[in-house]
Motif scaffolding. Sequence first.
Motif, PDB file in Angstrom:
ATOM      1  N   LYS A 113     -20.179  12.538   8.153  1.00  0.00           N
ATOM      2  CA  LYS A 113     -19.085  12.068   7.307  1.00  0.00           C
ATOM      3  C   LYS A 113     -18.168  11.144   8.095  1.00  0.00           C
ATOM      4  O   LYS A 113     -18.200  11.107   9.310  1.00  0.00           O
ATOM      5  CB  LYS A 113     -18.310  13.219   6.688  1.00  0.00           C
ATOM      6  CG  LYS A 113     -17.423  14.003   7.609  1.00  0.00           C
ATOM      7  CD  LYS A 113     -16.652  15.048   6.810  1.00  0.00           C
ATOM      8  CE  LYS A 113     -15.616  15.715   7.662  1.00  0.00           C
ATOM      9  NZ  LYS A 113     -14.830  16.681   6.925  1.00  0.00           N
ATOM     10  N   ASN A 114     -17.366  10.394   7.356  1.00  0.00           N
ATOM     11  CA  ASN A 114     -16.474   9.353   7.885  1.00  0.00           C
ATOM     12  C   ASN A 114     -17.263   8.135   8.350  1.00  0.00           C
ATOM     13  O   ASN A 114     -16.840   7.430   9.264  1.00  0.00           O
ATOM     14  CB  ASN A 114     -15.572   9.876   9.000  1.00  0.00           C
ATOM     15  CG  ASN A 114     -14.678  10.995   8.532  1.00  0.00           C
ATOM     16  OD1 ASN A 114     -14.162  10.959   7.417  1.00  0.00           O
ATOM     17  ND2 ASN A 114     -14.516  12.017   9.350  1.00  0.00           N
ATOM     18  N   THR A 115     -18.406   7.901   7.708  1.00  0.00           N
ATOM     19  CA  THR A 115     -19.209   6.724   8.035  1.00  0.00           C
ATOM     20  C   THR A 115     -18.732   5.528   7.216  1.00  0.00           C
ATOM     21  O   THR A 115     -18.085   5.682   6.187  1.00  0.00           O
ATOM     22  CB  THR A 115     -20.697   6.984   7.747  1.00  0.00           C
ATOM     23  OG1 THR A 115     -20.853   7.295   6.370  1.00  0.00           O
ATOM     24  CG2 THR A 115     -21.232   8.117   8.602  1.00  0.00           C
ATOM     25  N   LYS A 116     -19.069   4.334   7.690  1.00  0.00           N
ATOM     26  CA  LYS A 116     -18.757   3.084   6.989  1.00  0.00           C
ATOM     27  C   LYS A 116     -19.992   2.200   7.076  1.00  0.00           C
ATOM     28  O   LYS A 116     -20.142   1.419   7.998  1.00  0.00           O
ATOM     29  CB  LYS A 116     -17.554   2.404   7.623  1.00  0.00           C
ATOM     30  CG  LYS A 116     -16.271   3.193   7.483  1.00  0.00           C
ATOM     31  CD  LYS A 116     -15.122   2.527   8.194  1.00  0.00           C
ATOM     32  CE  LYS A 116     -13.920   3.423   8.112  1.00  0.00           C
ATOM     33  NZ  LYS A 116     -13.116   3.401   9.309  1.00  0.00           N
ATOM     34  N   VAL A 117     -20.870   2.338   6.075  1.00  0.00           N
ATOM     35  CA  VAL A 117     -22.124   1.597   6.086  1.00  0.00           C
ATOM     36  C   VAL A 117     -21.988   0.273   5.341  1.00  0.00           C
ATOM     37  O   VAL A 117     -22.795  -0.620   5.493  1.00  0.00           O
ATOM     38  CB  VAL A 117     -23.255   2.476   5.490  1.00  0.00           C
ATOM     39  CG1 VAL A 117     -24.594   1.767   5.512  1.00  0.00           C
ATOM     40  CG2 VAL A 117     -23.355   3.790   6.262  1.00  0.00           C
ATOM     41  N   THR A 118     -20.916   0.136   4.541  1.00  0.00           N
ATOM     42  CA  THR A 118     -20.664  -1.096   3.794  1.00  0.00           C
ATOM     43  C   THR A 118     -19.222  -1.547   3.995  1.00  0.00           C
ATOM     44  O   THR A 118     -18.435  -0.866   4.631  1.00  0.00           O
ATOM     45  CB  THR A 118     -20.909  -0.900   2.278  1.00  0.00           C
ATOM     46  OG1 THR A 118     -19.870  -0.080   1.745  1.00  0.00           O
ATOM     47  CG2 THR A 118     -22.264  -0.282   2.004  1.00  0.00           C
ATOM     48  N   THR A 119     -18.889  -2.678   3.378  1.00  0.00           N
ATOM     49  CA  THR A 119     -17.516  -3.175   3.453  1.00  0.00           C
ATOM     50  C   THR A 119     -16.553  -2.334   2.629  1.00  0.00           C
ATOM     51  O   THR A 119     -15.350  -2.463   2.777  1.00  0.00           O
ATOM     52  CB  THR A 119     -17.437  -4.627   2.946  1.00  0.00           C
ATOM     53  OG1 THR A 119     -17.937  -4.670   1.608  1.00  0.00           O
ATOM     54  CG2 THR A 119     -18.224  -5.570   3.846  1.00  0.00           C
ATOM     55  N   GLY A 120     -17.081  -1.482   1.752  1.00  0.00           N
ATOM     56  CA  GLY A 120     -16.227  -0.651   0.898  1.00  0.00           C
ATOM     57  C   GLY A 120     -15.611  -1.477  -0.224  1.00  0.00           C
ATOM     58  O   GLY A 120     -16.070  -2.583  -0.519  1.00  0.00           O
ATOM     59  N   PRO A 121     -14.580  -0.932  -0.859  1.00  0.00           N
ATOM     60  CA  PRO A 121     -13.956  -1.676  -1.956  1.00  0.00           C
ATOM     61  C   PRO A 121     -13.300  -2.953  -1.433  1.00  0.00           C
ATOM     62  O   PRO A 121     -12.853  -3.010  -0.297  1.00  0.00           O
ATOM     63  CB  PRO A 121     -12.925  -0.708  -2.518  1.00  0.00           C
ATOM     64  CG  PRO A 121     -12.666   0.259  -1.425  1.00  0.00           C
ATOM     65  CD  PRO A 121     -13.905   0.326  -0.590  1.00  0.00           C
TER      66      PRO A 121
END
Length: 149
Positions: free
Chosen positions: A90-98
């Motif tokens: 958890k707390n991953t960032k695989v994309t740019t997000g919103p």
Amino acid sequence: GFQVVACPNFGGMTDSWPTFIFEKRELVPPQMFLAIKDENYPGKVCLGGGGIAVDESLGPELLEVLQTLCGPSVQQTTDDYDKTFDLAFKNTKVTTGPATFTASKPYWPHGFVVEMILQVLLKHGWRAEGGPKFGNDGTTWPGIIFQKV
């Protein structure tokens, strides 16, 4: 047995319908599923199936990659939503997000993160075979199906 060989996605407007194309094979290797949840907090990467739970070095290696590329807050842990997976981060960032109030594309994949996840899994004998995505109402969750090579 049957093995997944492709996963085209269908849908329109705000719906997504994954499909799976199978081939009949004499021998079917173990298969594993990776799911990515990046549309809300906390971001997650979860993996399950194929006997990956017995590979004691896979979790620590993925954790090192994810902490290096996504930040030190990444943890290898599960919650109530992750009980069907063998590994969860958890707390991953695989994309740019919103992309609220920006000109950037929302949920565009971070290539280095995806590439390094694929590299670690290949090192452990897993090759990507398909990429279904699930969801509706405009929210989708990508996945990757792997086979043991």
